[in-house]
Design a protein around this motif. Structure first.
Motif, PDB file in Angstrom:
ATOM      1  N   ILE A 182       0.829  -1.208   0.000  1.00 36.19           N
ATOM      2  CA  ILE A 182       0.000   0.000   0.000  1.00 36.19           C
ATOM      3  C   ILE A 182       0.861   1.256   0.000  1.00 36.19           C
ATOM      4  CG2 ILE A 182      -1.910  -1.176   1.110  1.00 36.19           C
ATOM      5  CD1 ILE A 182      -1.087   0.169   3.726  1.00 36.19           C
ATOM      6  N   ASN A 190       1.355  -4.583   5.485  1.00 35.65           N
ATOM      7  CA  ASN A 190       1.040  -5.275   6.732  1.00 35.65           C
ATOM      8  C   ASN A 190       2.302  -6.002   7.223  1.00 35.65           C
ATOM      9  OD1 ASN A 190       1.150  -7.662   5.231  1.00 35.65           O
ATOM     10  ND2 ASN A 190      -1.056  -7.675   4.862  1.00 35.65           N
ATOM     11  N   GLY A 213      -1.748  -0.940  -5.946  1.00 36.46           N
ATOM     12  CA  GLY A 213      -2.890  -1.304  -6.782  1.00 36.46           C
ATOM     13  C   GLY A 213      -2.914  -0.551  -8.102  1.00 36.46           C
ATOM     14  N   ARG A 214      -2.557   0.729  -8.067  1.00 35.52           N
ATOM     15  CA  ARG A 214      -2.640   1.538  -9.283  1.00 35.52           C
ATOM     16  C   ARG A 214      -1.591   1.157 -10.315  1.00 35.52           C
ATOM     17  NH1 ARG A 214      -0.265   5.579  -5.803  1.00 35.52           N
ATOM     18  NH2 ARG A 214      -2.348   6.376  -5.372  1.00 35.52           N
ATOM     19  N   PHE A 234      -5.703 -14.367  -0.879  1.00 37.48           N
ATOM     20  CA  PHE A 234      -6.919 -13.628  -0.530  1.00 37.48           C
ATOM     21  C   PHE A 234      -6.966 -12.328  -1.335  1.00 37.48           C
ATOM     22  CE2 PHE A 234      -9.593 -10.754   1.877  1.00 37.48           C
ATOM     23  CZ  PHE A 234     -10.660 -11.552   2.248  1.00 37.48           C
ATOM     24  N   LEU A 239      -8.748  -9.160  -6.050  1.00 31.83           N
ATOM     25  CA  LEU A 239      -8.364  -8.305  -7.177  1.00 31.83           C
ATOM     26  C   LEU A 239      -8.787  -8.904  -8.513  1.00 31.83           C
ATOM     27  CD1 LEU A 239      -4.750  -6.871  -6.872  1.00 31.83           C
ATOM     28  CD2 LEU A 239      -6.893  -5.625  -7.043  1.00 31.83           C
TER      29      LEU A 239
ATOM     30  N   PHE B 132     -16.973   3.918  -3.299  1.00 33.30           N
ATOM     31  CA  PHE B 132     -16.681   3.318  -4.600  1.00 33.30           C
ATOM     32  C   PHE B 132     -17.900   3.524  -5.511  1.00 33.30           C
ATOM     33  CE2 PHE B 132     -13.161  -0.099  -4.392  1.00 33.30           C
ATOM     34  CZ  PHE B 132     -12.452   0.585  -3.429  1.00 33.30           C
ATOM     35  N   GLY B 145      -7.368   1.898   4.260  1.00 34.27           N
ATOM     36  CA  GLY B 145      -5.950   2.218   4.337  1.00 34.27           C
ATOM     37  C   GLY B 145      -5.421   2.610   5.702  1.00 34.27           C
ATOM     38  N   VAL B 148      -3.861  -1.751   8.649  1.00 33.14           N
ATOM     39  CA  VAL B 148      -3.438  -2.832   7.764  1.00 33.14           C
ATOM     40  C   VAL B 148      -3.485  -4.212   8.411  1.00 33.14           C
ATOM     41  CG1 VAL B 148      -2.115  -1.467   6.138  1.00 33.14           C
ATOM     42  CG2 VAL B 148      -1.032  -2.236   8.243  1.00 33.14           C
ATOM     43  N   ASP B 149      -3.209  -4.293   9.685  1.00 31.92           N
ATOM     44  CA  ASP B 149      -3.291  -5.593  10.367  1.00 31.92           C
ATOM     45  C   ASP B 149      -4.462  -5.522  11.341  1.00 31.92           C
ATOM     46  OD1 ASP B 149      -0.958  -7.275   9.492  1.00 31.92           O
ATOM     47  OD2 ASP B 149       0.104  -5.466  10.095  1.00 31.92           O
ATOM     48  N   LEU B 180     -15.997  -8.618   2.681  1.00 27.40           N
ATOM     49  CA  LEU B 180     -15.220  -8.962   1.485  1.00 27.40           C
ATOM     50  C   LEU B 180     -14.474 -10.281   1.697  1.00 27.40           C
ATOM     51  CD1 LEU B 180     -14.454  -8.011  -1.348  1.00 27.40           C
ATOM     52  CD2 LEU B 180     -12.490  -6.831  -0.356  1.00 27.40           C
ATOM     53  N   SER B 181     -14.721 -11.232   0.802  1.00 23.78           N
ATOM     54  CA  SER B 181     -14.041 -12.518   0.896  1.00 23.78           C
ATOM     55  C   SER B 181     -13.844 -13.099  -0.504  1.00 23.78           C
ATOM     56  CB  SER B 181     -14.817 -13.479   1.802  1.00 23.78           C
ATOM     57  OG  SER B 181     -14.029 -14.625   2.055  1.00 23.78           O
ATOM     58  N   VAL B 193     -11.224 -13.451   8.411  1.00 22.47           N
ATOM     59  CA  VAL B 193     -12.505 -13.198   7.738  1.00 22.47           C
ATOM     60  C   VAL B 193     -13.539 -14.256   8.129  1.00 22.47           C
ATOM     61  CG1 VAL B 193     -13.609 -13.265   5.454  1.00 22.47           C
ATOM     62  CG2 VAL B 193     -11.607 -11.810   5.838  1.00 22.47           C
ATOM     63  N   GLY B 233      -7.560  -2.691   5.990  1.00 21.84           N
ATOM     64  CA  GLY B 233      -7.061  -1.549   5.251  1.00 21.84           C
ATOM     65  C   GLY B 233      -6.027  -1.887   4.195  1.00 21.84           C
ATOM     66  N   PHE B 234      -5.442  -3.066   4.289  1.00 23.06           N
ATOM     67  CA  PHE B 234      -4.491  -3.480   3.252  1.00 23.06           C
ATOM     68  C   PHE B 234      -5.259  -3.800   1.972  1.00 23.06           C
ATOM     69  CE2 PHE B 234      -1.804  -6.366   0.885  1.00 23.06           C
ATOM     70  CZ  PHE B 234      -0.547  -5.799   1.002  1.00 23.06           C
ATOM     71  N   VAL B 235      -6.227  -4.692   2.105  1.00 14.42           N
ATOM     72  CA  VAL B 235      -7.037  -5.080   0.950  1.00 14.42           C
ATOM     73  C   VAL B 235      -7.797  -3.862   0.404  1.00 14.42           C
ATOM     74  CG1 VAL B 235      -8.909  -6.567   0.151  1.00 14.42           C
ATOM     75  CG2 VAL B 235      -7.303  -7.415   1.856  1.00 14.42           C
ATOM     76  N   ASN B 237      -7.093  -0.681   0.578  1.00 20.90           N
ATOM     77  CA  ASN B 237      -6.234   0.289  -0.087  1.00 20.90           C
ATOM     78  C   ASN B 237      -5.758  -0.212  -1.445  1.00 20.90           C
ATOM     79  OD1 ASN B 237      -3.290   1.643  -0.420  1.00 20.90           O
ATOM     80  ND2 ASN B 237      -4.691   2.998   0.663  1.00 20.90           N
ATOM     81  N   VAL B 238      -5.435  -1.511  -1.507  1.00 18.58           N
ATOM     82  CA  VAL B 238      -5.029  -2.091  -2.789  1.00 18.58           C
ATOM     83  C   VAL B 238      -6.174  -1.957  -3.797  1.00 18.58           C
ATOM     84  CG1 VAL B 238      -4.569  -4.289  -3.950  1.00 18.58           C
ATOM     85  CG2 VAL B 238      -3.279  -3.691  -1.900  1.00 18.58           C
ATOM     86  N   LEU B 239      -7.393  -2.287  -3.361  1.00 16.25           N
ATOM     87  CA  LEU B 239      -8.555  -2.201  -4.239  1.00 16.25           C
ATOM     88  C   LEU B 239      -8.824  -0.772  -4.686  1.00 16.25           C
ATOM     89  CD1 LEU B 239     -11.571  -4.338  -3.024  1.00 16.25           C
ATOM     90  CD2 LEU B 239     -10.310  -4.504  -5.168  1.00 16.25           C
ATOM     91  N   LYS B 241      -6.786   1.788  -4.919  1.00 12.96           N
ATOM     92  CA  LYS B 241      -5.802   2.280  -5.883  1.00 12.96           C
ATOM     93  C   LYS B 241      -5.919   1.546  -7.212  1.00 12.96           C
ATOM     94  CE  LYS B 241      -2.511   3.998  -2.477  1.00 12.96           C
ATOM     95  NZ  LYS B 241      -1.386   3.573  -1.611  1.00 12.96           N
ATOM     96  N   PHE B 242      -6.291   0.271  -7.156  1.00  9.84           N
ATOM     97  CA  PHE B 242      -6.503  -0.482  -8.395  1.00  9.84           C
ATOM     98  C   PHE B 242      -7.641   0.162  -9.187  1.00  9.84           C
ATOM     99  CE2 PHE B 242      -8.249  -4.148 -10.797  1.00  9.84           C
ATOM    100  CZ  PHE B 242      -7.105  -4.523 -11.475  1.00  9.84           C
TER     101      PHE B 242
END
Lengths: 330, 330
Positions: A182, A190, A213-214, A234, A239, B132, B145, B148-149, B180-181, B193, B233-235, B237-239, B241-242
């Motif tokens: 991130i 993490n 991600g970007r 996961f 993604l 979103f 974001g 993260v853990d 989200l899973s 999760v 926040g890890f997942v 944030n990745v999403l 920015k993606f």
């Protein structure tokens, strides 16, 4: 017998693959012999009426059981030992076939591949890599769903496996490995990702640092092009499915504002065509087992067969074994 | 003083916000008084020449320090106590202002908000939710974001906080919460999760079960519309920015095959306009602190001010406190 359009789609895909391949390549169709023979009669009377010569390169391996999409993966090997899935993977394990392809129950294919083909030393689980289309070259994202709770060591193994895949199957020299996080700074991420960053920095891999991600859609980060993106299964699976969903949604939105046809536009975007690769080899097992989507068309399965062939001919399986062995000593 | 286009963008955004708001609303501009006054003179001589009456609703709060984007968040409160960031948040903490908005250093804003506004009981960290755009209604994804853990309990807190946000700021009745899973079945997901799924099933929230990556773009899963998506926040944030990266890439691809102009098409996709919300309230602190992107335009900052006002007027802060207190007793 696996997949939503079996047995027609796998058989038609096989015939298309044989049409494209040199004559020394044969395909074994594993499943209920009677069903397969009846499909073949229809196909050679219809679509393939002028390609009767292909028949000699098709061999039927009888397997009376069929694994359903709802069968529990763990029980398939014992409960459906005579299924097309188990018999087919055994053909590879026994050295009678060079590669296996299926659009059937993914979990069952993973479990059977794991048990029959065995893992390379040092691995705890196999991985699945998925090709993501980008604005530039396609990139490999792994793991994309086989491993949800990963240790730092497992993520480093994905990096090693991914580097081999990118070289052997995508033809990339010295593949650039990015770690999904991130932020590009080593301290971003993490707890596990931060550990993996340090392990990769000190590895012999061409590690280009964290990617965000970007960076995936553009196939590059500020330090250059990306070949492989490492993440746990996961994040990778979330993604992957997000990508599958967002593409038609955005194309639909654009079609509306620009007054163009969404479906034909989507078809014109050949870069986004998931059928182009058709299947993903299960990575880390000692043999080629290519997993295709349950909804695979004949064209997707044809391409999955070509992926399987490329995986076999490139020596990917052995190369992964070497890469993992090398990693364990450095 | 924060953000890439400060002080012009925040001041212009404030003037636009005041133009839209009833006269009882005032805005305090916190920063170097001389700089702000000189900007205001220019603006009232130019773009706002006919809007001189707005000047009376703008108040300058002098703060001589400026937090840079590279300042360490943890050191800002002590090292730059007289910065616009710290002084501004103190105005809220002391009850002199109802909400704070900044496009400055996000980490520093989080740290200062946390220390000066304090967290609601039971929370270990604040969260950030991001809107979103989807094919239907916008959905809230949190955390995106800040954390993260995360423990299972923290993810359940995100669900509670998100439900309040969706009701108070997005106007959703009985918001539908998705987790989200990587599969809709309760047993799909990583270890945390799976735990969260069980905790949410037994909560008083309107939990609609696991949602997958592909459900986000359509704003719905097979069980109906989604209002809030819970993830770490890890997942998240990745999403996020993606998503930011994939939209222009796909629009560019479509523009090429359909021979239309990419830039004007992107502008026509108003649903995708990130400036529409302009900022995200930091969730879980006892006061309204809205975080805007460093690259925020005047329009984005105007909208961020409107978000801040809506957060204050809806009583979101207290509602989150009640929801968390209720959660801890059930």
């Amino acid at each position: 017998m696996g997949g939503d359009f079996a047995p027609r789609a796998p058989i038609t895909g096989s015939l298309h693959a044989l049409s494209e391949l040199p004559v020394e390549h044969d395909i074994e169709l594993v499943g209920r012999a009677e069903t397969i023979e009846s499909e073949l009669r229809e196909l050679f009377a219809g679509e393939f009426a002028t390609r009767g010569a292909l028949r000699a390169r098709l061999h039927i391996v009888d397997a009376s059981d069929v694994v359903s999409m709802t069968d529990k993966p763990s029980s398939v090997l014992r409960g459906k030992a005579n299924s097309s899935l188990v018999v087919g993977i055994k053909r590879v394990a026994d050295g009678h076939a060079h590669a296996f392809v299926s659009a059937g129950n993914t979990g069952a294919q993973m479990a059977a591949s794991l048990l029959l083909l065995k893992l390379h030393a040092g691995l705890t689980r196999p991985a699945i890599g998925t090709i993501f289309p980008t604005a530039r070259q396609p990139i490999l994202v792994l793991d994309s769903g086989a491993n949800v709770d990963c240790s730092a060591e497992e993520l480093v193994q994905f990096a090693r496996i991914g580097a081999v895949y990118a070289r052997d199957l995508l033809g990339r020299e010295n593949p650039a490995i990015g770690l999904l996080s991130i932020g590009e700074e080593p301290e971003k991420g993490n707890a596990i990702v931060k550990d993996v960053h340090q392990l990769l920095v000190h590895s012999d891999l061409n590690f280009i640092g964290n990617v965000e991600g970007r960076d995936l859609p553009r196939g590059a980060c500020d330090r250059g092009a990306i070949d492989v993106v490492v993440c746990d299964g996961f994040v990778g699976n979330v993604l992957l499915k997000f990508y599958e969903g967002i593409a038609p949604m955005l194309v639909g939105m654009v079609a509306e504002v620009a007054n163009i046809d969404a479906q034909s536009t989507m078809r014109a975007l050949t870069q986004l065509d998931a059928e182009e690769y058709g299947g993903a080899p299960l990575l880390g097992v000692r043999g080629v087992s290519v997993i295709s989507h349950g909804k695979s068309s004949p064209r997707a399965l044809k391409n999955a067969i070509l992926v399987a062939l490329r995986a076999f001919e490139s020596g990917m399986t052995d190369d992964i074994g070497h890469a993992l062995a090398q990693g364990s000593t450095t």
